[in-house]
Motif scaffolding. Sequence first.
Motif, PDB file in Angstrom:
ATOM      1  N   ARG A 143       0.843  -1.184   0.000  1.00  0.00           N
ATOM      2  CA  ARG A 143       0.000   0.000   0.000  1.00  0.00           C
ATOM      3  C   ARG A 143       0.883   1.240   0.000  1.00  0.00           C
ATOM      4  N   THR A 144       0.384   2.315  -0.585  1.00  0.00           N
ATOM      5  CA  THR A 144       1.169   3.533  -0.764  1.00  0.00           C
ATOM      6  C   THR A 144       0.939   4.506   0.388  1.00  0.00           C
ATOM      7  N   PHE A 145       2.055   5.090   0.865  1.00  0.00           N
ATOM      8  CA  PHE A 145       2.010   6.093   1.923  1.00  0.00           C
ATOM      9  C   PHE A 145       2.907   7.267   1.534  1.00  0.00           C
ATOM     10  N   VAL A 146       2.596   8.441   2.079  1.00  0.00           N
ATOM     11  CA  VAL A 146       3.429   9.614   1.865  1.00  0.00           C
ATOM     12  C   VAL A 146       3.720  10.286   3.197  1.00  0.00           C
ATOM     13  N   ALA A 147       4.979  10.654   3.403  1.00  0.00           N
ATOM     14  CA  ALA A 147       5.374  11.553   4.492  1.00  0.00           C
ATOM     15  C   ALA A 147       5.558  12.910   3.844  1.00  0.00           C
ATOM     16  N   LYS A 148       4.626  13.814   4.083  1.00  0.00           N
ATOM     17  CA  LYS A 148       4.556  15.047   3.303  1.00  0.00           C
ATOM     18  C   LYS A 148       5.789  15.931   3.481  1.00  0.00           C
ATOM     19  N   LYS A 149       6.539  15.695   4.545  1.00  0.00           N
ATOM     20  CA  LYS A 149       7.790  16.421   4.737  1.00  0.00           C
ATOM     21  C   LYS A 149       8.736  15.574   5.557  1.00  0.00           C
ATOM     22  N   VAL A 150       9.980  15.467   5.101  1.00  0.00           N
ATOM     23  CA  VAL A 150      11.052  14.833   5.861  1.00  0.00           C
ATOM     24  C   VAL A 150      12.170  15.857   5.965  1.00  0.00           C
ATOM     25  N   ASN A 151      12.457  16.293   7.181  1.00  0.00           N
ATOM     26  CA  ASN A 151      13.483  17.310   7.394  1.00  0.00           C
ATOM     27  C   ASN A 151      14.847  16.753   6.994  1.00  0.00           C
TER      28      ASN A 151
END
Length: 273
Positions: free
Chosen positions: A169-177
Amino acid sequence: MKAFAALLLVFCYVVGSSLAAWECKEAPRLYSIRQIDAGMGQVVAATRYGRPYQLSGRYWYSLGLSSLKHVSVGPAGTWGCDSSNKVYKLVGGNWKVVNGQTLQQVDAGGDGQVVGVAPTTNYSYCQRAKYACNYYGKGTLAWTGLTKPLVYVSCGKMYGCWGLDTKNRTFVAKKVNPDTCVPNAWTRVKGPTMQMIEVSTDGEVFGVTSDGKVFQRLGITDSKREGSRWKKIPMCMPISHLTYDLNHLWVVTSSGWLLQCTQEEAAPPAPPV
């Protein structure tokens, strides 16, 4: 059979929406290609025999002397991993072992950070931009966990990181510092189950399903980093791997051929008479 496949690739034109169309042709040939990655105007690939290559003009050239199964290029340089899951970085034309973490897949397309997935456990990890960019083959690097088990992960410079969990399944972390490698929460993106996913430097997202279909995520903006919908890109053959950079979509067919696709904007409709 090879002649027929080559002819099919040359005349493989892919029609998209009324706004844009993808046109594909045979790319410079690299036999037994397994995986490909593009970024910062460069294209690298690995074959089923563990040989890494870089494209220059119409020719592929051997990249270093090490045997690698996966390679990636981006703002952090050129990275790879071998059949034993050791991590490498290309330094001065040679591959240097990066001690500190084993990875089965690595991605250098983020904002200076490097991410990857560990074997067996499927834990995902991130190397901070400062150390990833400046690493030249000395010392051991400490990796930061990305807080979610994944089987594939890819980052862009603009709109965060995307990954596939153990159920594909697809996931997104909208920001990774990039300075701390700390992600915000992973958000589920509903749609087809994927075998691999690609985020380009400019934030375009593409995926390949287990049966070789290609999808593009549309509607990605700074305020809506998960996008709005998936769009299927018809292909004349099943696809096993792909990458995207600077309006060039590179796709590897399940039979080991390489296509180079570009998107052309359709002409605006004629004004009413």
